[in-house]
Design an enzyme around this catalytic site. Structure first.
Site, PDB file in Angstrom:
ATOM      1  N   ASP A 201       0.834  -1.197   0.000  1.00  0.00           N
ATOM      2  CA  ASP A 201       0.000   0.000   0.000  1.00  0.00           C
ATOM      3  C   ASP A 201       0.874   1.253   0.000  1.00  0.00           C
ATOM      4  OD1 ASP A 201      -2.354   1.451   0.046  1.00  0.00           O
ATOM      5  OD2 ASP A 201      -3.213   0.318   1.715  1.00  0.00           O
TER       6      ASP A 201
ATOM      7  N   GLU B 270       3.415   5.084  -3.602  1.00  0.00           N
ATOM      8  CA  GLU B 270       3.693   6.190  -4.532  1.00  0.00           C
ATOM      9  C   GLU B 270       5.071   6.837  -4.340  1.00  0.00           C
ATOM     10  OE1 GLU B 270      -0.372   5.181  -4.261  1.00  0.00           O
ATOM     11  OE2 GLU B 270       0.878   5.975  -2.664  1.00  0.00           O
TER      12      GLU B 270
ATOM     13  N   ASP C 155      -7.930   4.015  -3.810  1.00  0.00           N
ATOM     14  CA  ASP C 155      -9.088   4.251  -2.936  1.00  0.00           C
ATOM     15  C   ASP C 155     -10.163   5.043  -3.662  1.00  0.00           C
ATOM     16  OD1 ASP C 155      -7.686   2.932  -0.966  1.00  0.00           O
ATOM     17  OD2 ASP C 155      -6.877   4.753  -0.098  1.00  0.00           O
TER      18      ASP C 155
END
Length: 936
Positions: free
Chosen positions: A548, A551, A625
């Protein structure tokens, strides 16, 4: 390296336009030296034929070509054979497939087929080099523009959320963000591709930034020049007015410009007035929004209400024509989603690059212009070329192609195990249970330890999942609280980004804790990261990794400038230079670590961000998300297709959306909101069944099939049907999995991949092919019971459920009852189907139904292997070829090719022919690996 021709390292001098030009033939290609009339233009051009169809191009204004190891390109073992000739002012490198010319007058590089027909060329004077520096890194801001072709569609650029499939005449900024994955690779329906090898913030198309609305002459709602009228109304009715010349509240820095002490909960803010351009033309608008947002222009609804949760804004773009000196009324109505929310509206005139349909890549900083040109006879060949450069995809474990159940989050060991038990009790197929974040003690993010109060026996929990024939994936972030042992292990080597620590950035957990992310660009840090998760998780039996916030998302909603500061410096250099490739390096470390620790267990990584080459490290990606809105579901279709066209075959999404509208969180039985919630999930589940990976996840309400709707209710039965259908299709789906490795295949396919001669398919963004046989047509509007479908020009189509035949080459309005998503099979398809299973490989595939769809000849090769290890890399797998002859109505089942441990040697195939008249009587075939010809 062997010399390939007698003039290797020869140096040739040519006089052109009064300047001395030269080229040098190298073992890997040619190096051309130009002498431009002014600085910061091309001085050196190097061409390297990676294969006969792939040319590596580098260009620099320096006197020596910079040498730097690529993060994405795997060095070829040898370069393709080539020859070099001079024709006038052109130097031409020729391979078996291409002629690549360089003009000694202009420096323009052009690509053509061997017969001389042009494919693509750089625009003259479009190679841009502006000196730039970031930290200790000196380089250039660079841009290269190409002459685009008329009549082409452009796909790729990763996964964006703006509901765009074809990027012809469009632009996109390329950076990583939750829900946004940027990959600098495009493919054209003219069957070529460009891979831009740069890791900094980049732009495709227009290199300019969107500008605030004060670029226009502004008038407030009273007609007074200079601003728009902003009316702030709190929930209690209290309101006040400000005059504002921009709507720019897009990050944690700019939201500080909101009025002090304004209560955003249940508030309304309206901006209204007029905009007047100074120059006539088409203008593109970029809406950045969280909360509920609606935009009107000249009292027409331009942007129907859109929603995103407060902490995770989204982008929507639209385009209108404006006339100089003429006012256009603008009204933006915004209902924040409570707390800090984000809103912005900016605009930009359409630039010549977009008008002309040219192709442009711009990057903030790099040592040189560096790109790969890929030629192909099909889009599949272009994708294959991309993987030749960046690495082959791996075959995912067979269980990963089944159904995954997840939610945010299972709070205890009992919760997680109870879900697997319930699926087994209800006999609903399930292969993977996912443990989301915060299974660790509250103050120990990055410890990779289970909280003993909530997960007292993690090894026993994992063993129990395995005993129920399921697998377990776990969320592992590259994030560490400063107080943890693991943080300190990284920090002592200088492998931790420290700016967040120095600035005391606290997260949202409990009282808020200070932490940061490790530097994945360091080989030592990557190894340490694996060693830590191996010791704490893999050694306990964890099967797969959920990476998760890769980035990296060190602080959500920071400005780009501060985001770079938070990850600066990296082990390789400034974060400006290496901004976009973090997820690639993170996945690389995990992949290499697990393969070293357990070489016989297939790696599986699900990562929220990705970059060119991620497929080589067993990494799949999900769309982040996203919101729980119908428009969000709709946007996932082109998002997934463009991600696939960026060369990475495994993609998934949160079925039902992650961030939930408040009305769904509180919906009561019998309410219209609950009815809509259930229909949304049913439609999204139908769509998700035909994605490369099949996965449900999101915030409350809980996402288990039986929690969305009671057992045996209509919605439950719909979802159960598609869950079981996925497993019946497993022989077909696992074959597609194998093809991604063996044939560099793409599973989720824009229609143009299969029907490239039919230009009507080029911008169909809400239908796609799932492999060669199935055309998937999701329904993404509430209460829709029909939808329009374009049937590509081909031999014809069959309704998957009824077998009804439909002629290709036209649009039709088709029935779409809630219980069934429109699904069609191409004429000539051969579709293997197995039994209903509760988990993959529960039942040996000794009996398969082979559906053959008449109308044209067909081919299919059934792929099988052991499903869990890497023996396929050694050749341990089998293919059973099927060939259908439509004229003779015969099916040839060829000799089995290859073998592997545990292979079924004797099979029963139930052959069923579907034609315009209906379904034939099944023909049973006993197959022992030798050729059989069946008349059907």
């Amino acid at each position: 390296m062997k010399k390939r021709f007698a003039f290797v390292f020869s140096l040739v001098f040519i006089t052109a336009t009064g300047f001395c030009q030269s080229y040098k033939v190298l073992p890997s290609g040619i190096l051309i030296t130009l002498h431009p009339t002014h600085a910061n233009t091309k001085h050196l051009i190097e061409l390297e034929p990676v294969t006969a169809a792939i040319i590596h191009v580098t260009e620099s204004p320096a006197s020596i070509m910079p040498e730097e190891k690529s993060l994405i390109a795997i060095p070829p073992k040898q370069y393709a054979h080539f020859s070099v000739t001079k024709k006038g002012d052109l130097i031409i490198l020729s391979t078996q497939k291409l002629n690549v010319s360089v003009s000694l007058k202009t420096g323009v590089v052009a690509f053509a087929h061997r017969d001389g027909s042009p494919i693509l060329s750089e625009m003259q004077d479009s190679s841009m080099f502006h000196p730039a520096q970031a930290g200790q890194d000196k380089g250039y801001t660079i841009q290269q523009v190409f002459n685009g072709s008329s009549g082409e569609a452009i796909y790729g650029l990763g996964q964006q959320q703006s509901d765009v499939l074809d990027y012809k005449h469009k632009s996109e900024i390329l950076y990583q963000y939750n829900t946004k994955v940027s990959i600098p690779f495009i493919t054209s329906t003219k069957n070529y591709g460009i891979l831009w090898d740069n890791y900094s913030l980049s732009k495709y198309g227009d290199p300019r930034n969107y500008c605030n609305l004060n670029q226009f002459v502004l008038f407030n709602k009273n007609g007074e020049q200079g601003s728009l009228t902003a009316t702030y109304t709190e929930a209690n009715g209290h309101s006040f007015v400000r005059q504002e010349d921009s709507i720019d509240y897009e990050n944690l820095t700019t939201v500080k410009n909101f009025p002090d002490h304004f209560n955003f909960n249940n508030a309304t803010i309206t901006w209204e007035g007029w905009i007047e351009p100074r120059i006539s033309g088409d203008y593109k608008f970029n809406l950045y929004y969280a909360g509920y947002t609606t935009v009107y222009m000249n009292d027409s609804l331009i942007v129907p209400e859109r929603w995103r949760t407060a902490w995770n804004p989204n982008t929507y773009r639209y385009q209108i024509h404006l006339t100089a000196g003429k006012r256009t009324r603008l009204k933006l109505v915004w209902h924040p989603d409570g707390g800090i929310s984000y809103i912005g509206l900016k605009a930009l005139s359409i630039c010549p690059i977009e008008k002309n349909g040219n192709i442009s890549f711009w990057s903030e900083i790099g040592d040189k212009i560096d790109y790969y040109f890929i030629d192909g006879n099909s889009l599949d060949q272009v994708i294959s070329g991309y993987r030749t450069i960046t690495g082959k995809a791996t075959i995912m474990p067979s269980w990963a192609m089944g159904y995954w159940q997840s939610r945010e989050r299972y709070k205890t060991q009992e919760e997680l195990l109870s879900v697997v038990k319930e699926y087994r009790k209800l006999r609903l197929p399930l292969d993977n249970i996912v443990q989301d974040w915060f299974y660790w003690p509250e103050n120990a993010w990055g410890s990779h330890r289970f909280d003993k109060q909530r997960f007292p026996h993690p090894t026993a929990m994992i063993d129990s999942v395995h005993l129920m024939h399921a697998h377990i994936m776990i969320s592992v972030w590259p994030k560490f609280y400063a107080t943890t042992k693991h943080f300190k292990e990284f920090a002592q080597h200088g492998w931790m980004y420290m700016r967040a620590i120095h600035d005391s950035i606290r997260d949202w957990v409990g009282k808020g804790y200070v932490g940061s992310f490790y530097d994945a660009y360091s080989p030592g840090a990557r190894k340490l990261f694996w060693d830590q998760i191996n010791a704490n998780l893999f050694s306990k039996g964890i099967d797969a990794w959920w990476m998760d916030a890769s980035e990296p998302d060190i602080e959500s909603n920071s400005s780009i400038t501060y985001r770079k500061a938070l990850m600066n410096p990296t082990a390789l250099g400034s974060s400006d230079k290496y901004f976009n490739a973090y997820a690639l390096m993170n996945a690389k470390g995990i992949y290499e670590g697990q393969r070293t620790t357990d070489p016989n267990k297939r790696v599986f990584i699900l990562t929220r961000s990705a970059f060119a080459g991620s497929q080589h490290y067993a990494a799949a990606t999900w769309s982040g998300d996203i919101g729980t809105r119908w428009e969000d579901m709709q946007a996932q279709i082109p998002a997934g297709l463009n991600f696939a066209m960026s060369g990475i075959p495994f993609w998934t999404m949160d079925i039902g959306g992650f961030c939930v509208e408040h009305r769904y969180e509180t919906a009561k039985e019998g309410s219209s909101d609950l009815t809509e919630w259930r229909e949304l999930n049913a439609r999204w589940f139908q769509f998700g069944t035909f994605c490369p990976l099949f996965r449900s996840h999101g915030q409350f309400p809980y996402r288990e099939i039986y929690n969305i709707s009671p057992v045996n209710s209509p919605i439950y039965n719909i979802m159960a049907y598609y869950d079981r259908l996925r497993y019946r299709l497993m022989p077909y789906i696992y074959t597609l999995d194998g093809m991604t490795y063996l044939d560099n295949y793409t599973i989720m396919r824009p229609l143009a991949m299969n029907f490239e001669s039919d230009s009507k398919t080029f911008d169909v963004k809400d239908q796609y092919m799932f492999g060669p046989a199935l055309m998937v047509c999701p329904v993404y509007k509430y209460l829709a019971r029909t939808r329009e479908i374009y049937f590509p020009a081909s031999a014809g189509w069959y309704d998957f459920y009824s077998g009804q035949y439909i002629t290709g080459g036209e649009k039709k309005q088709v029935e779409a009852p809630l219980s069934r998503m429109p699904l069609y099979v191409a004429a000539g398809a051969i579709l293997p189907m197995g039994p209903v299973m509760e988990y993959t490989r529960q039942t040996p595939a000794t009996e398969l139904e082979i559906r053959v769809y008449a109308g044209c000849n067909g081919l299919f090769s059934l792929y099988e292997d052991e499903g869990i290890n890497y023996n396929y890399e050694k050749g341990d797998y089998s293919n059973i070829p099927f060939r259908y002859n439509d004229k003779t109505k015969t099916l040839s089942i060829g000799d089995r090719i290859g073998n592997f441990n545990g292979m079924l040697k004797n099979r029963i195939f139930k052959i069923v022919l579907i034609d315009k008249k209906g379904e034939s009587k099944p023909v049973l075939v006993h197959y022992n690996g030798h050729k059989v010809v069946v008349s059907i």
